[in-house]
Design an enzyme around this catalytic site. Structure first.
Site, PDB file in Angstrom:
ATOM      1  N   SER A 159       0.821  -1.196   0.000  1.00  0.00           N
ATOM      2  CA  SER A 159       0.000   0.000   0.000  1.00  0.00           C
ATOM      3  C   SER A 159       0.868   1.263   0.000  1.00  0.00           C
ATOM      4  O   SER A 159       1.698   1.446  -0.887  1.00  0.00           O
ATOM      5  CB  SER A 159      -0.969  -0.038   1.193  1.00  0.00           C
ATOM      6  OG  SER A 159      -1.977   0.927   1.069  1.00  0.00           O
ATOM      7  N   ASP A 187      -0.094  -4.325  -3.917  1.00  0.00           N
ATOM      8  CA  ASP A 187      -1.200  -3.379  -4.061  1.00  0.00           C
ATOM      9  C   ASP A 187      -0.792  -1.967  -3.636  1.00  0.00           C
ATOM     10  O   ASP A 187      -1.285  -1.421  -2.631  1.00  0.00           O
ATOM     11  CB  ASP A 187      -2.426  -3.825  -3.280  1.00  0.00           C
ATOM     12  CG  ASP A 187      -3.718  -3.360  -3.965  1.00  0.00           C
ATOM     13  OD1 ASP A 187      -3.799  -3.461  -5.195  1.00  0.00           O
ATOM     14  OD2 ASP A 187      -4.643  -2.902  -3.262  1.00  0.00           O
ATOM     15  N   HIS A 255      -7.586  -5.528  -0.712  1.00  0.00           N
ATOM     16  CA  HIS A 255      -6.297  -4.834  -0.586  1.00  0.00           C
ATOM     17  C   HIS A 255      -5.284  -5.750   0.107  1.00  0.00           C
ATOM     18  O   HIS A 255      -4.139  -5.890  -0.346  1.00  0.00           O
ATOM     19  CB  HIS A 255      -6.531  -3.567   0.231  1.00  0.00           C
ATOM     20  CG  HIS A 255      -5.440  -2.545   0.179  1.00  0.00           C
ATOM     21  ND1 HIS A 255      -4.734  -2.236  -0.959  1.00  0.00           N
ATOM     22  CD2 HIS A 255      -4.958  -1.723   1.163  1.00  0.00           C
ATOM     23  CE1 HIS A 255      -3.856  -1.280  -0.686  1.00  0.00           C
ATOM     24  NE2 HIS A 255      -3.969  -0.959   0.594  1.00  0.00           N
TER      25      HIS A 255
END
Length: 322
Positions: A159, A187, A255
């Site tokens: 992330s 991600d 996610h």
């Protein structure tokens, strides 16, 4: 991220409203209305980063600093895996211990380094996003001070931590004229980083290491949409992942799957990804005679390039075996 993602959405929407009061929410691409990151508001300090180092001889780990790393337990010429969490998280995040365990199965003589940058990464999102740049530079200084062989260093960032990884790579190259061996972005965060003015110098990019691979599992929500690596995987099309509940029930599940898929790949070659023009073409089996297959994840062929797709199971083991 491992805190309530509804808080994430609230902060971002309020922030954007305060900034301009003119952006319109786009339900299909949730955060495309946000401006790019303002790195001038970064407030991170070098002491905001903790380095928890694990080796075969120190299984419980040891905390090091830039000043102590050169005389430490690290072996400089073995695989070094550096893991970096995202926003509102820390070194207790769900994926650090499993990834460490899998790496020690695969490489008994390796270094695994937990990065904890929670002090700088748990502020209002726009500040934490800006802090990704100085945090990346601080970690680069640690790597250089430890005299680690750069070709053996693999940074895995999730992330917002993916963009920290990108800034590590940029700083390493700026200071040494050499590149890290590998960066894996699980991600990479999309909000603010996929604004039109956020060119490759302001986020993770395919030039930040000798090999850069990206896993997209939450496109349209918290994940980065476009390909930004040398190879980009879009499992199940890259958005809603099988086995995850609707976003209104759990908006972090897809996610987080990026980490779970990658962890499973470390000691497995069962994930087979196929190059294709689009997810729709892949589902129809229309990828053409020139399509290529690669092993997804840790054991990928470093010569592979392009966009790849594969389908997973709803639950672990996620790899589908025909």
């Amino acid at each position: 991220m491992n805190k309530s993602s509804s808080l994430y959405a609230s902060i971002l929407i309020v922030y954007c409203f305060i900034l301009t009061n003119s952006y319109v929410y786009n339900g299909d691409k949730k955060y495309d209305f946000l401006p790019g990151v303002d790195f001038t508001i970064a407030d991170a300090e070098k002491t905001d980063v903790l380095y928890h180092v694990f080796t075969k001889n120190v299984s419980e780990g040891q905390y090091l600093t830039e000043e102590t790393v050169s005389d430490s337990i690290l072996t400089v010429n073995v695989p070094t895996k550096i893991v970096i969490h995202g926003w509102l998280s820390n070194e207790t995040t769900y994926w650090y211990e499993p990834i460490r365990n899998e790496y020690f199965k695969k490489y008994p003589d390796c270094n695994v380094i937990y990065i904890d940058w929670s002090k700088a990464g748990s502020k209002e999102f726009q500040i934490s996003a800006a802090n990704s740049k100085p945090i990346g530079k601080f970690i680069a200084d640690f790597i250089i001070a430890g005299k680690l062989h750069l070709e053996s260093v693999h940074v895995i960032g999730h992330s917002l931590g993916s963009h920290v990884a990108g800034f590590i790579g940029k700083s390493i190259y700026e200071k040494t004229s050499k590149k890290l061996g590998r960066i894996t972005g699980t991600d990479p965060g999309g909000p603010m980083f996929q604004a039109s003015n956020m060119t490759s110098e302001f986020r993770l990019a395919d030039t930040d290491a000798e090999f850069v691979d990206i896993i997209h599992t939450d496109v349209g929500n918290y994940g980065f949409e476009k390909p930004i690596g040398m190879i980009d995987y879009y499992p199940n099309g890259g958005s809603s992942q099988p086995g995850c509940p609707p976003l209104e029930i759990d908006d972090n599940c897809s996610h987080a799957r990026s980490n779970l898929y990658f962890i499973e790949s470390i000691n497995s070659n069962d994930f087979i990804a196929t190059s294709c023009e689009s997810w729709e073409e892949y589902k129809e089996g229309n990828c053409g005679n020139d399509s290529k297959n690669v092993t997804f994840g840790e054991n990928v062929d470093f010569q592979a390039r392009g966009v790849y797709y594969f389908i997973t199971n709803d639950n672990p083991p996620f790899a589908q075996i025909e």
